[in-house]
Design an enzyme around this catalytic site. Structure first.
Site, PDB file in Angstrom:
ATOM      1  CG  ASP A 284      -1.831   1.103   1.354  1.00 50.37           C
ATOM      2  OD1 ASP A 284      -2.687   1.202   0.472  1.00 50.37           O
ATOM      3  OD2 ASP A 284      -1.715   1.903   2.304  1.00 50.37           O
ATOM      4  CD  GLU A 326      -2.533   2.439  -3.332  1.00 51.54           C
ATOM      5  OE1 GLU A 326      -3.408   3.245  -3.672  1.00 51.54           O
ATOM      6  OE2 GLU A 326      -1.765   2.674  -2.374  1.00 51.54           O
TER       7      GLU A 326
HETATM    8  C1  GLC Z   1      -4.038   3.467  -0.160  1.00 51.15           C
HETATM    9  C2  GLC Z   1      -5.415   2.876  -0.011  1.00 51.15           C
HETATM   10  C3  GLC Z   1      -6.341   3.912   0.511  1.00 51.15           C
HETATM   11  C4  GLC Z   1      -5.835   4.431   1.820  1.00 51.15           C
HETATM   12  C5  GLC Z   1      -4.383   4.890   1.714  1.00 51.15           C
HETATM   13  C6  GLC Z   1      -3.769   5.097   3.058  1.00 51.15           C
HETATM   14  O1  GLC Z   1      -4.008   4.459  -1.098  1.00 51.15           O
HETATM   15  O2  GLC Z   1      -5.841   2.351  -1.224  1.00 51.15           O
HETATM   16  O3  GLC Z   1      -7.651   3.408   0.662  1.00 51.15           O
HETATM   17  O4  GLC Z   1      -6.623   5.501   2.248  1.00 51.15           O
HETATM   18  O5  GLC Z   1      -3.582   3.925   1.064  1.00 51.15           O
HETATM   19  O6  GLC Z   1      -3.489   3.883   3.678  1.00 51.15           O
END
Ligand code: GLC
Length: 651
Positions: A284, A326
């Site tokens: 993430d 991500e």
């Molecule tokens: C990523 C997740 C999102 C979250 C962020 C902080 O972007 O997809 O939902 O708010 O991380 O953890």
């Protein structure tokens, strides 16, 4: 690679290693450690080489990898070996993913098990279960504020439930993807609590400051992720009497990767979930890992070094496990998360294709493909053995993250075009049926991102509410068209739960004080299984959407050119409403599929003679894989129905 300095360090480490590790049969571990150690040492030294305790930390790093290898089950070790042998396994066209919440798609982990048949019916065989780790009771950013990296939140299930689910999935040849939230912990994580109590060791796990001096300097160049609900990047902690860096929400404390102990802890977490049976780990917010004064603290070179190091270490212990990056960042930055060099600097095998996602929404709003075609042409090439996650919707908002240069090239003014898109997708624009919500709107600049379910954004909510049958047909066609794009583009298509049955925006989050300020919850529904049942009833929306997507998935799985070997060619055409590309077999060029998509709500024509290599076709020469019919071609001209598409193959 063999190199004396790293090799002699490795020898020293192996001499010091604890007897419990030494006595195990670690044949495969040692060969992989030998193969990766030069790179691991180089990266670890670049990041932490100036510390007095460098060698001690390097020893801990190797011990962590070894312990986790010892804990890895025989079955998973065998899977690692199989995947090493068949190392392109994940670029095969057979994989089709879905992202879902355990307690949204189902009731909990156990209940997902009962719905695996539903996923199989649709053709989904890769399941990303949204965060399941222990998180605070109230606000937790949908589980992205983690209180304990090794426990499952009891509202979702237990470790045993996950074990059963992962075994059940493996029996069905389904892949399990789980999140590892690398960038931050929740404020009630044990490390944060110890830091708040004044424990210096744990304060060094985070970025904490006595005064505003350094935070203020950081703020000069940092951006804001949630400007409405969590302005600024620092939060005052009363107990600790210090400022702590909180880039996302004020209860999400950013981890300090300048401290090698943090890296080692998080590597241990990655390998822990790998050993629990995850095939893929979604890392993430990876663009945010490294913080540097004077920068935006996003996409820093060191973040890439950290990811390379995570990858190299994971390759030693659990080489069959893949990483998803991500990184929702500019198109020019995103491909870097695959790694800068396929051989010596791999990072994540898979990355979200947020550019394609946002460009698809642009094509829906403008009903033409000028920016879509331009934006895809500008997307840098990716490495081999790296693949996109192509998606239309996910649990997050839609950011209009394409490049201003491409917007200009497509003939628009960036500011007014973005404004138009926001107005269109939120239904403020007079001619729009979309029903999205502005997310993180900045009233000063007019910037916003967009929340909303696929169906509501595609106009289905409007059509149902206004009982407009023709609008309903258009919305369903748009939904199928978008799915045809993510299934054919090249990469792993990732559906989002609920979209397969046309789930509309769900306003119930407004009644929950912990969710009401975050309108992303409008598209994080609880599946209505009665509605899902209608997928068996012809004439219903659910039937049309579910079976439309299912059919496309079935076809994709049969067509080998849909595997991702960077085998896509964008094709320029003289009709700006069409998005056209071909997918070909790299070893046999006449084995190919021509994808033609019409984003306009009027039928369009395509002059095949203008298409190099496709010009001679007349009636009966090509076959549409989707309708299983020969499309009508007149005078080398193909007609593509409104919001329709073809997957054409030579007869
Ligand atoms: C990523 C997740 C999102 C979250 C962020 C902080 O972007 O997809 O939902 O708010 O991380 O953890």
């Amino acid at each position: 690679m063999y190199e004396q300095i790293s090799h002699s360090l490795l020898n020293e480490i192996l001499n010091q290693i604890k007897p419990d590790i030494y006595t195990q049969d670690l044949r495969h571990f040692y060969t992989r450690l030998g193969a990766n150690f030069y790179a691991i040492h180089g990266l670890f030294a670049k990041l932490y080489g100036n510390r007095d305790d460098f060698e001690q930390q390097a020893l801990r790093l190797v011990e962590t990898m070894a312990h986790k290898y010892i804990e890895r089950s025989e079955e998973l070790r065998q899977l690692d070996i199989d995947r090493e042998r068949d190392h392109n396994w994940f670029v095969h066209q057979k994989w089709v993913g879905m992202a879902l919440y355990a307690n949204g798609f189902a009731k909990d982990l156990n209940d997902i098990q009962d719905h695996l048949g539903y996923l199989q019916e649709l053709g989904v065989n890769l399941v990303h279960i949204m965060p399941i780790m222990k998180c605070p009771e109230g606000q937790s950013d949908g589980g992205y504020a983690v209180s304990d990296f090794r426990q499952i939140d009891e509202r979702t299930g237990t470790l045993e439930d996950l074990q059963r689910l992962s075994e059940g999935m493996r029996e069905r040849d389904m892949l399990l993807a789980l999140d590892v939230v690398l960038n931050h912990t929740s404020h009630d994580h044990e490390w944060a609590e110890k830091a708040a109590q004044g424990d210096a060791k744990y304060q060094d796990y985070y970025y904490t400051f006595k005064t505003r001096d350094i935070p203020d300097m950081f703020e000069q160049s940092m951006l804001e992720v949630f400007p409405e609900t969590a302005p600024g990047n620092f939060t005052w902690d009363d107990k600790m009497q210090r400022w702590v860096m909180t880039v996302f929400n004020n209860y999400q404390w950013d981890l300090n990767y300048k401290n090698p102990a943090v890296f080692i802890e998080m590597l241990d977490v990655i390998l822990y979930w790998a050993n629990k049976g995850a095939d893929i780990l979604r890392l993430d917010a990876v663009a945010f890992l490294w913080k540097k004064l004077g920068s935006t603290c996003q996409n820093e070179h060191e973040s890439h070094l950290l990811l390379q190091l995570f990858k190299d270490c994971c390759q030693v212990t659990a080489p069959g496990v893949l990483f998803i990056a991500e990184a929702i960042v500019a198109p020019s930055e995103v491909t870097k998360y695959f790694g800068e060099d396929a051989i010596i600097a791999k990072e994540c095998e898979i990355a979200y294709n947020a550019t394609f996602m946002a460009l698809l929404w642009d094509a829906v709003a403008t009903k033409n493909t000028k920016l879509l075609t331009q934006g895809i042409k500008s997307l840098p090439n990716k490495l081999e053995r790296a693949t996109w996650l192509n998606y239309i919707r996910c649990h997050d908002d839609i950011g209009l993250g394409f490049d201003d240069k491409d917007i200009i090239q497509a003939g628009y003014d960036p500011q007014s075009h973005r404004r138009f898109l926001i107005d269109y997708l939120t239904g403020r624009y007079a001619d729009s049926n979309a029903r999205g919500l502005p997310f993180a709107e900045n009233v000063k600049t007019g910037d916003a991102r967009i929340s909303g379910s696929l169906a509501s954004l595609a106009g289905l909510q409007y059509a149902i509410e206004s009982e407009d049958f023709s609008a309903q047909e258009k919305a369903v066609k748009t939904i199928i068209l978008l799915n045809s794009m993510i299934l054919a583009f090249g990469g792993i298509p990732l559906l989002y739960y609920g979209d397969e049955i046309g789930t509309l925006n769900d306003d119930s989050y407004l009644n929950d004080p912990d969710k009401m300020d975050d309108n992303r919850w409008v598209h994080r529904p609880n599946i209505n299984w009665q509605k899902a049942q209608k997928r068996h009833t012809p004439g219903t929306i659910e039937y049309d959407i579910f079976n439309g997507i299912k059919k496309l998935i079935t076809i994709r799985k049969e067509i080998n050119v849909f595997a991702d070997f960077n085998n896509r060619e964008m094709i320029d055409v003289d009709n700006e409403n069409l998005f056209v590309f071909s997918r070909f077999n790299p070893r046999q060029c006449n084995d190919r599929v021509l994808v033609v998509a019409n984003f306009n709500d009027q039928p369009q024509t395509l002059d095949l003679q203008g298409l190099t290599g496709w010009g001679n076709y007349e009636n009966g020469d090509v076959f549409d894989l989707h309708t299983r019919q020969e499309p009508e071609i007149f005078n080398h001209t193909l007609v593509i129905p409104a919001l329709g598409f073809y997957w054409l193959r030579e007869m």
